[in-house]
Design a protein around this motif. Structure first.
Motif, PDB file in Angstrom:
ATOM      1  N   HIS A  64      34.658  30.987  45.734  1.00  0.00           N
ATOM      2  CA  HIS A  64      35.270  30.700  47.031  1.00  0.00           C
ATOM      3  C   HIS A  64      35.401  31.993  47.827  1.00  0.00           C
ATOM      4  O   HIS A  64      35.966  32.971  47.349  1.00  0.00           O
ATOM      5  N   THR A  81      39.962  28.163  45.391  1.00  0.00           N
ATOM      6  CA  THR A  81      39.742  26.716  45.347  1.00  0.00           C
ATOM      7  C   THR A  81      38.350  26.386  44.825  1.00  0.00           C
ATOM      8  O   THR A  81      37.368  27.025  45.198  1.00  0.00           O
ATOM      9  N   ARG A  82      38.272  25.386  43.969  1.00  0.00           N
ATOM     10  CA  ARG A  82      36.989  24.886  43.494  1.00  0.00           C
ATOM     11  C   ARG A  82      36.862  23.431  43.941  1.00  0.00           C
ATOM     12  O   ARG A  82      37.778  22.624  43.759  1.00  0.00           O
ATOM     13  N   VAL A  83      35.724  23.105  44.528  1.00  0.00           N
ATOM     14  CA  VAL A  83      35.499  21.761  45.054  1.00  0.00           C
ATOM     15  C   VAL A  83      35.156  20.831  43.900  1.00  0.00           C
ATOM     16  O   VAL A  83      34.210  21.085  43.149  1.00  0.00           O
ATOM     17  N   TYR A 139      29.494  22.186  43.235  1.00  0.00           N
ATOM     18  CA  TYR A 139      30.284  23.416  43.297  1.00  0.00           C
ATOM     19  C   TYR A 139      30.888  23.791  41.940  1.00  0.00           C
ATOM     20  O   TYR A 139      31.667  24.738  41.860  1.00  0.00           O
ATOM     21  N   SER A 151      42.331  31.359  53.478  1.00  0.00           N
ATOM     22  CA  SER A 151      43.248  30.287  53.135  1.00  0.00           C
ATOM     23  C   SER A 151      43.764  29.683  54.438  1.00  0.00           C
ATOM     24  O   SER A 151      43.656  30.302  55.510  1.00  0.00           O
ATOM     25  N   HIS A 184      39.155  16.574  49.373  1.00  0.00           N
ATOM     26  CA  HIS A 184      38.979  17.536  50.461  1.00  0.00           C
ATOM     27  C   HIS A 184      38.671  16.791  51.754  1.00  0.00           C
ATOM     28  O   HIS A 184      37.568  16.853  52.288  1.00  0.00           O
ATOM     29  N   ALA A 206      40.632  26.992  52.512  1.00  0.00           N
ATOM     30  CA  ALA A 206      41.427  26.386  51.442  1.00  0.00           C
ATOM     31  C   ALA A 206      42.126  27.509  50.689  1.00  0.00           C
ATOM     32  O   ALA A 206      41.779  28.684  50.844  1.00  0.00           O
ATOM     33  N   PRO A 207      43.131  27.199  49.876  1.00  0.00           N
ATOM     34  CA  PRO A 207      43.805  28.247  49.098  1.00  0.00           C
ATOM     35  C   PRO A 207      42.819  29.080  48.278  1.00  0.00           C
ATOM     36  O   PRO A 207      41.797  28.575  47.816  1.00  0.00           O
ATOM     37  N   GLU A 208      43.146  30.341  48.105  1.00  0.00           N
ATOM     38  CA  GLU A 208      42.271  31.264  47.388  1.00  0.00           C
ATOM     39  C   GLU A 208      41.887  30.714  46.022  1.00  0.00           C
ATOM     40  O   GLU A 208      42.731  30.217  45.279  1.00  0.00           O
TER      41      GLU A 208
END
Length: 299
Positions: A157, A115-117, A150, A161, A124, A111-113
């Motif tokens: 993370h 990223t927080r779930v 998370y 990416s 997601h 995922a993009p740098e």
């Protein structure tokens, strides 16, 4: 699980070669498989089946391997925490409790740098996660992204990416289909050398206790998965395992330099044999102990 969903899942599952690839996606791709002992014999099993005194399987277990820096006075501790992406709700509850004790929890997700779930894994979705959700329902288990919390600040993370992943694949001249074609070839070799589990799989699918019996059939194949992952990796590594591990350890090195001393690396168990070797060789660490958590109940 609806009859239609069950029947749609039945057809590919009858084909053992396809089924073995599904297992590798569930346990090792974004994701995990099994890590066998390395040539020196000092790498733990990161995923194993626990048997009782009668030799009957009772649980699928993942490892927490504890490493300590060998430098005098160094306080750096790194724990490799193996993940399966579907498991018991109690398994994820235990992990959530343990994660609170770390300065940093490095987690995987292409995922993009940064990223927080979000809570419950909302937003997601992917073909792989959709497949994992379908198998989750079939086995009466829970999905990792929905059960792991998370949100705490110590979660970091530590993965490629999508652009980095695609670029690395292109530079290697490889593809997801190519990697899994190699795995399928390895599966055919193993199938020709050993007995088939097709009968056990079919019996489990039509059993009144389908979920538990399917879990046992899946778990019985765990010992084969090391060869599957070696096939996916090939001789020069792969984007999906070794290169993502390299990125994870770049992030970990940054956090160590920022003063973090107790770090968890929470990655699919199929990544951890390579990570074990990196910790010993590149970070001067030694394995101190290994403990196991029950991820699936099998009885």
């Amino acid at each position: 699980m609806s009859t239609r969903t069950f029947l749609s899942a039945l057809r590919p599952l009858i084909d053992r070669r396809f089924w073995m690839l599904i297992v590798s996606l569930l346990l090792a791709s974004g994701s995990s498989a099994i890590a066998a002992e390395n040539e020196k014999g000092d790498a733990p099993e990161f995923l194993r089946v626990k048997n009782n005194a009668d030799g009957k399987p009772t649980a699928l277990q993942t490892a927490i391997a504890h490493y300590q820096s060998k430098k005098d006075g160094a306080k750096l501790q790194v724990d490799l925490i193996g993940a399966v992406h579907i498991g018991e709700g109690s398994y994820y509850e235990e992990l959530n409790k343990r994660f609170k004790d770390y300065d940093a929890v490095m987690y995987e997700l292409v995922a993009p740098e940064g990223t927080r779930v979000p809570a419950g894994g909302a937003g997601h979705s992917s073909p792989v996660s959709g497949l994992q959700n379908g198998i989750k329902d079939m086995l009466a288990l829970e999905f990792q992204l929905e059960k792991v919390d998370y949100s705490p600040e110590n979660f970091i993370h530590a993965d490629m990416s999508p652009d980095e992943f695609a670029k690395d694949m292109e530079e290697r001249g490889d593809s997801i289909l190519g990697m899994f074609a190699r795995a399928m070839g390895q599966g055919l070799v193993q199938q020709s050398q050993g007995g088939s589990t097709d009968a056990a799989l079919m019996m489990a699918l039509f059993s009144s206790n389908r979920e538990k019996k399917l879990r046992r059939v899946f778990a019985s194949q765990i010992a084969d998965m090391d060869n599957q992952m070696k096939a996916i990796e090939g001789e020069n590594g792969s984007t999906i395992i070794s290169q993502r591990n390299a990125k994870a350890f770049e992030v970990m090195d940054r956090e160590i330099k920022n003063g973090k001393q107790k770090i968890a690396v929470f990655y699919g168990a199929g990544h951890l044999d390579d990570m074990h070797k990196r910790l010993l060789k590149d970070f001067g660490m030694e394995l101190k102990k290994v403990e196991y958590l029950d991820a699936w109940e099998l009885e």
